[in-house]
Design a protein around this motif. Structure first.
Motif, PDB file in Angstrom:
ATOM      1  N   ILE A 405       0.818  -1.211   0.000  1.00 38.14           N
ATOM      2  CA  ILE A 405       0.000   0.000   0.000  1.00 38.14           C
ATOM      3  C   ILE A 405       0.850   1.259   0.000  1.00 38.14           C
ATOM      4  CG2 ILE A 405      -1.911  -1.162   1.181  1.00 38.14           C
ATOM      5  CD1 ILE A 405      -0.941   0.105   3.782  1.00 38.14           C
ATOM      6  N   ARG A 406       2.193   1.131  -0.148  1.00 33.71           N
ATOM      7  CA  ARG A 406       3.045   2.313  -0.099  1.00 33.71           C
ATOM      8  C   ARG A 406       2.960   3.135  -1.383  1.00 33.71           C
ATOM      9  NH1 ARG A 406       8.748  -0.175   1.461  1.00 33.71           N
ATOM     10  NH2 ARG A 406       8.044  -1.624  -0.164  1.00 33.71           N
ATOM     11  N   TYR A 407       2.524   2.557  -2.462  1.00 35.76           N
ATOM     12  CA  TYR A 407       2.422   3.282  -3.716  1.00 35.76           C
ATOM     13  C   TYR A 407       1.269   2.711  -4.521  1.00 35.76           C
ATOM     14  CZ  TYR A 407       4.916  -0.787  -5.514  1.00 35.76           C
ATOM     15  OH  TYR A 407       5.284  -2.069  -5.830  1.00 35.76           O
ATOM     16  N   LEU A 469      11.872   5.736  -2.902  1.00 36.13           N
ATOM     17  CA  LEU A 469      10.927   6.816  -3.125  1.00 36.13           C
ATOM     18  C   LEU A 469       9.567   6.556  -2.493  1.00 36.13           C
ATOM     19  CD1 LEU A 469      11.736   7.766  -6.837  1.00 36.13           C
ATOM     20  CD2 LEU A 469      12.483   8.897  -4.740  1.00 36.13           C
ATOM     21  N   SER A 470       9.221   5.303  -2.289  1.00 37.46           N
ATOM     22  CA  SER A 470       7.931   5.015  -1.655  1.00 37.46           C
ATOM     23  C   SER A 470       7.960   5.242  -0.156  1.00 37.46           C
ATOM     24  CB  SER A 470       7.514   3.573  -1.954  1.00 37.46           C
ATOM     25  OG  SER A 470       8.450   2.655  -1.395  1.00 37.46           O
ATOM     26  N   CYS A 471       9.186   5.367   0.396  1.00 36.83           N
ATOM     27  CA  CYS A 471       9.303   5.522   1.844  1.00 36.83           C
ATOM     28  C   CYS A 471       9.566   6.963   2.270  1.00 36.83           C
ATOM     29  CB  CYS A 471      10.407   4.623   2.384  1.00 36.83           C
ATOM     30  SG  CYS A 471      10.108   2.862   2.157  1.00 36.83           S
ATOM     31  N   ILE A 472       9.992   7.816   1.326  1.00 33.65           N
ATOM     32  CA  ILE A 472      10.388   9.170   1.727  1.00 33.65           C
ATOM     33  C   ILE A 472       9.551  10.190   0.980  1.00 33.65           C
ATOM     34  CG2 ILE A 472      12.756   8.463   2.265  1.00 33.65           C
ATOM     35  CD1 ILE A 472      13.631   9.585  -0.392  1.00 33.65           C
ATOM     36  N   LEU A 479       8.754  12.943  -6.800  1.00 31.55           N
ATOM     37  CA  LEU A 479       7.641  12.217  -6.198  1.00 31.55           C
ATOM     38  C   LEU A 479       7.281  11.017  -7.070  1.00 31.55           C
ATOM     39  CD1 LEU A 479       5.423  12.018  -4.051  1.00 31.55           C
ATOM     40  CD2 LEU A 479       4.025  13.521  -5.480  1.00 31.55           C
ATOM     41  N   LEU A 480       7.289   9.809  -6.459  1.00 34.97           N
ATOM     42  CA  LEU A 480       6.865   8.583  -7.129  1.00 34.97           C
ATOM     43  C   LEU A 480       5.364   8.424  -6.906  1.00 34.97           C
ATOM     44  CD1 LEU A 480       7.586   5.926  -8.622  1.00 34.97           C
ATOM     45  CD2 LEU A 480       7.888   4.885  -6.362  1.00 34.97           C
ATOM     46  N   LEU A 481       4.564   8.429  -8.008  1.00 31.70           N
ATOM     47  CA  LEU A 481       3.116   8.315  -7.899  1.00 31.70           C
ATOM     48  C   LEU A 481       2.648   6.870  -7.927  1.00 31.70           C
ATOM     49  CD1 LEU A 481       2.045  11.229 -10.275  1.00 31.70           C
ATOM     50  CD2 LEU A 481       2.287  11.254  -7.779  1.00 31.70           C
ATOM     51  N   GLY A 482       3.332   6.002  -8.637  1.00 25.02           N
ATOM     52  CA  GLY A 482       2.914   4.611  -8.702  1.00 25.02           C
ATOM     53  C   GLY A 482       3.865   3.808  -9.547  1.00 25.02           C
ATOM     54  N   ASN A 555       8.092  26.085 -11.842  1.00 19.85           N
ATOM     55  CA  ASN A 555       8.607  27.248 -11.119  1.00 19.85           C
ATOM     56  C   ASN A 555      10.117  27.156 -10.876  1.00 19.85           C
ATOM     57  OD1 ASN A 555       6.061  28.530 -10.876  1.00 19.85           O
ATOM     58  ND2 ASN A 555       5.546  27.175  -9.160  1.00 19.85           N
ATOM     59  N   PHE A 556      10.781  26.261 -11.582  1.00 22.19           N
ATOM     60  CA  PHE A 556      12.226  26.061 -11.468  1.00 22.19           C
ATOM     61  C   PHE A 556      12.636  25.627 -10.063  1.00 22.19           C
ATOM     62  CE2 PHE A 556      13.604  27.382 -15.599  1.00 22.19           C
ATOM     63  CZ  PHE A 556      12.628  28.274 -16.024  1.00 22.19           C
ATOM     64  N   VAL A 557      11.733  24.907  -9.370  1.00 20.71           N
ATOM     65  CA  VAL A 557      12.096  24.284  -8.095  1.00 20.71           C
ATOM     66  C   VAL A 557      12.783  22.968  -8.415  1.00 20.71           C
ATOM     67  CG1 VAL A 557      11.233  23.326  -5.944  1.00 20.71           C
ATOM     68  CG2 VAL A 557      10.203  25.392  -6.883  1.00 20.71           C
ATOM     69  N   SER A 558      13.937  22.738  -7.823  1.00 25.34           N
ATOM     70  CA  SER A 558      14.751  21.567  -8.154  1.00 25.34           C
ATOM     71  C   SER A 558      14.394  20.385  -7.274  1.00 25.34           C
ATOM     72  CB  SER A 558      16.235  21.890  -8.007  1.00 25.34           C
ATOM     73  OG  SER A 558      16.523  22.279  -6.683  1.00 25.34           O
ATOM     74  N   LYS A 559      14.495  19.182  -7.873  1.00 24.95           N
ATOM     75  CA  LYS A 559      14.218  17.939  -7.155  1.00 24.95           C
ATOM     76  C   LYS A 559      15.213  16.881  -7.620  1.00 24.95           C
ATOM     77  CE  LYS A 559       9.319  18.887  -6.431  1.00 24.95           C
ATOM     78  NZ  LYS A 559       7.952  18.336  -6.396  1.00 24.95           N
ATOM     79  N   ILE A 560      15.710  16.112  -6.648  1.00 25.29           N
ATOM     80  CA  ILE A 560      16.696  15.064  -6.930  1.00 25.29           C
ATOM     81  C   ILE A 560      15.956  13.829  -7.405  1.00 25.29           C
ATOM     82  CG2 ILE A 560      18.526  13.644  -5.949  1.00 25.29           C
ATOM     83  CD1 ILE A 560      19.023  15.845  -3.908  1.00 25.29           C
ATOM     84  N   SER A 561      16.455  13.215  -8.495  1.00 20.56           N
ATOM     85  CA  SER A 561      15.834  11.996  -9.032  1.00 20.56           C
ATOM     86  C   SER A 561      16.892  10.917  -9.198  1.00 20.56           C
ATOM     87  CB  SER A 561      15.176  12.304 -10.382  1.00 20.56           C
ATOM     88  OG  SER A 561      16.163  12.603 -11.356  1.00 20.56           O
ATOM     89  N   ASP A 562      16.438   9.777  -9.782  1.00 17.04           N
ATOM     90  CA  ASP A 562      17.337   8.645 -10.077  1.00 17.04           C
ATOM     91  C   ASP A 562      18.076   8.179  -8.837  1.00 17.04           C
ATOM     92  OD1 ASP A 562      18.482   9.026 -13.536  1.00 17.04           O
ATOM     93  OD2 ASP A 562      16.581   8.364 -12.683  1.00 17.04           O
ATOM     94  N   VAL A 563      17.339   7.637  -7.882  1.00 23.97           N
ATOM     95  CA  VAL A 563      17.961   7.095  -6.667  1.00 23.97           C
ATOM     96  C   VAL A 563      18.122   5.591  -6.780  1.00 23.97           C
ATOM     97  CG1 VAL A 563      17.118   8.941  -5.197  1.00 23.97           C
ATOM     98  CG2 VAL A 563      15.676   6.947  -5.585  1.00 23.97           C
ATOM     99  N   GLY A 564      18.108   5.070  -8.021  1.00 21.75           N
ATOM    100  CA  GLY A 564      18.241   3.632  -8.201  1.00 21.75           C
ATOM    101  C   GLY A 564      19.596   3.108  -7.781  1.00 21.75           C
TER     102      GLY A 564
END
Length: 721
Positions: A405-407, A469-472, A479-482, A555-564
């Motif tokens: 149920i986390r994602y 990503l499902s835990c944080i 943001l991981l949606l599914g 809005n040019f807000v930065s987000k870190i991705s690719d945490v594989g």
């Protein structure tokens, strides 16, 4: 030459009458040599013409001049005889040259006050077919200041005579004949107006040298009485032979030995017995004393000159022989050296060729051995990897089978319907993980990342990214949606402005990011990274932090991705003193921690190095290769402002310098030299962000048109393992 060519084409209809005007200058030598080379052959005759100037006075020992008409007849006769002997002496070297060439020469002496007129009169009276003159030198032709004699002769010469003017062996000017010379009427004996000497024969003079040049003693040769002392040595005081005036060039035996010296013997007769019929002719005692004294002096000077000339000839021949021997020896030595050099070069070339062949064979053998070892290692690694991936896939499928149920879980049908069966029109990017598509799910704009079946370690990265990503949740983490576990599909929120890498390098011709946005983005990245490092119960190390993995929303807000590639590090080894050893390194080249790459020891400060390189790229917009060294050298030289992104004209240089210094500290080679993210780096980045927000009070007011929609959501990830 027309005349010369006629000689070679066939026999001439008649013998041409050729004459050369000579004097003791060098020009006469060139003229005679040119005439023999171009007009004459062996056995032919040549006329040598010399013009002697007529004088009306003679010098005295006191330095004054006395008219010949006022002098005693005997003294005047002796003086004239000396002048005539001197004129005849001029013919000697020319006669020798003709003898060597087997040319018969007729010697003509003409006495007149005008040289040009005398030559023209002779040409007209002879008549001549060809006349050759030497070009005037600085001293003039025939010892007189009459440099225009050749010109006057060319003008006044009759039309039947061709006149050549020779300068240093070449034709200076030519006056061609227009008519045939008239036939010469017979003249009675001894009626010629010109003084003619005997024609020299081939046996008159013999030279030991075979040189073709005309040899002179000197241009200023002495008078006949100085050159031939035998004229005076046997004379008693007060007695002169009148027969000596009849100087005959064939009366003395001329023989040239190897040293080119010669002896001349004359038999003078008693002056009183031949010059008068009855007895002695009395002279004044004063005149006779002067003449005798002058004769003694001249005999002494002539003897010294002959000795010096003989010595000089011997030395010249000896030197010439030595020079010839030295030249021959030099040529032989040069030939031997050249042969030795060529042999040495050939040997060296052969040795070098053999050496190259040997080296090539050794390298080929080593390369083949390395290839074989590498193939064996690859085969073993592939087998182990296949087994491991099979086990991991089995575990992932088993874990996915349970309800999590986390994602949100999406079916493959839902994803296919949203992406229009993964249409190319929906595709917005391609990464190392697989293609990325933009679509709508649950009325929300999302980005779908699909795992390629052949992606290396794709299942492991898929599982790791889902777990992290499902835990944080964090504003600066994507943001991981599914997800769709069965087919390896991840569903993210859509980031409108693409990656930071695209915006820094202005891909798609987008405007440059203002420095205010760059300072804010740097602080946001530091905040998100610190959140990963402070994850409980175990810190997370990203391992692949770079501009391509930083995404920007509308809005040019930065987000870190690719945490594989992120790894959990036990808290006991999360500090910079002790690290967690990994079996293989991962990340992108130029961003990987050097110590981690060398030792495999992983820690949270491994991400600090990647952050330092990323911060330097934010302010310079330059590739990462050698960037830290470039900025450090620019700061040392005082031209740091030149390294800033030139697309931004209003950089605050002092704040940018502080930004660069903290970035260089993060990019230190040794892990222990890097600063702490939470206590040192992030406070400085927050200070600079506050400065940027003061200039731009509201982030919401920032121009959203500053960056266009991203052409891709997630850029490709290069991994170094």
């Amino acid at each position: 030459m027309a005349r010369r060519n006629n000689h070679h084409n066939g026999e001439r209809k008649r013998e041409e009458n050729v004459a050369v005007a000579i004097d003791k200058d060098k020009a006469s030598q060139y003229a005679l040599k040119w005439t023999v080379d171009h007009f004459l052959s062996r056995g032919q005759a040549l006329t040598l013409l010399h013009v002697k100037t007529r004088t009306s006075s003679i010098p005295t020992p006191m330095g004054s001049h006395v008219a010949i008409s006022d002098m005693n007849d005997d003294v005047a006769r002796v003086y004239r005889q000396q002048n005539e002997n001197h004129a005849k002496e001029i013919f000697l070297p020319f006669r020798c040259f003709c003898s060597r060439k087997e040319i018969q020469c007729n010697e003509i002496i003409v006495e007149d006050t005008d040289i040009g007129k005398a030559i023209v009169d002779f040409v007209t009276a002879t008549p001549l077919d060809v006349l050759v003159l030497g070009a005037p030198s600085k001293s003039g032709l025939f010892r007189f200041k009459t440099s225009d004699v050749p010109t006057n002769v060319c003008r006044a010469a009759p039309d039947f005579c061709t006149v050549y003017v020779i300068s240093k062996g070449k034709i200076s000017s030519v006056k061609s004949a227009n008519t045939v010379p008239p036939s010469k009427p017979p003249q009675p004996a001894n009626t010629s107006p010109f003084t003619r000497g005997r024609a020299s024969t081939n046996k008159s003079y013999e030279l030991s040298s075979q040189d073709s040049d005309i040899s002179f003693v000197s241009n200023g040769r002495p008078s006949t009485d100085r050159m031939f002392p035998s004229l005076c040595e046997n004379m008693e005081p007060g007695r002169l032979s009148s027969t000596s005036s009849d100087f005959d060039n064939n009366s003395f035996a001329s023989s040239f030995s190897g040293n080119k010296s010669f002896d001349i013997t004359l038999q003078p007769n008693d002056f009183s017995s031949s010059s008068t019929e009855g007895g002695r002719m009395s002279l004044s005692s004063q005149s006779m004393d002067d003449v005798e004294a002058e004769m003694r002096r001249l005999r002494q000077e002539l003897k010294q000159t002959i000795d010096m000339y003989s010595t000089a000839c011997k030395e010249a021949l000896t030197a010439k022989q030595k020079a010839r021997e030295l030249h021959h020896w030099k040529m032989e030595e040069e030939q031997r050296l050249e042969e030795a050099r060529l042999a040495e070069e050939a040997a060296l070339a052969l040795a070098e060729k053999e050496k190259q062949k040997c080296m090539a064979a050794i390298q080929a053998a080593e390369q083949a051995q390395k290839i074989a070892e590498r193939e064996a290692e690859k085969r073993i690694y592939a087998e182990k990897k296949a087994l491991k991936e099979a086990e991991e896939r089995k575990k992932i499928l088993n874990s996915m089978a349970h309800n999590d149920i986390r994602y949100r879980k999406y079916t493959i049908e839902e994803i296919e319907a949203a992406t229009e069966d993964f249409s190319q029109s929906r595709k917005i990017g391609e990464g190392g993980y697989g293609p990325v598509y933009k679509c709508f799910l649950d009325h929300t704009s999302v980005a779908v990342k699909v795992l390629r079946p052949d992606a290396a370690q794709g299942q492991a990265q898929f599982q790791q990214e889902v777990e992290v990503l499902s835990c944080i949740r964090h504003p600066n983490m994507v943001l991981l949606l599914g997800a769709c576990p069965e087919y390896g599909c991840l569903v993210y929120e859509f980031m409108a402005n693409g990656s930071l890498d695209d915006r820094l390098f202005r891909r798609g011709n987008t405007p440059a990011l203002p420095w205010q946005h760059r300072f804010r983005i740097a602080a946001e990245i530091g905040t998100g990274l610190l959140f990963l490092h402070q994850t409980k119960p175990e810190p997370l190390v990203h391992r692949d932090l770079k501009p391509g993995n930083i995404l920007l929303d509308r809005n040019f807000v930065s987000k870190i991705s690719d945490v594989g590639l992120a790894r959990l590090v036990p808290p006991s080894v999360a500090n910079s003193v002790t690290q967690y050893r990994m079996t293989s390194t991962a990340g992108t080249f130029c961003y990987i921690d050097p110590e981690y790459q060398q030792t495999g020891m992983l820690g949270i400060k491994s991400d600090i190095y990647s952050l330092g390189i990323l911060l330097l790229q934010i302010i310079t917009a330059k590739p990462p290769m050698g960037l830290a060294h470039l900025v450090e050298r620019a700061i040392e030289k005082g031209n740091f402002a030149e390294t800033l992104d030139p697309a931004i004209p209003d950089w605050p240089v002092e704040e940018a310098l502080s930004f660069a210094k903290i970035a260089l500290k993060c990019a230190e080679m040794r892990r222990k030299d890097r600063p702490d993210l939470g206590t040192v780096v992030l406070p400085e980045l927050n200070r600079l962000r506050a400065l940027a927000e003061d200039v731009m009070p509201s982030i919401a007011q920032s121009s959203s048109s500053g960056g266009s929609s991203a052409s891709s959501y997630i850029s490709s990830t290069s991994q170094v393992r």
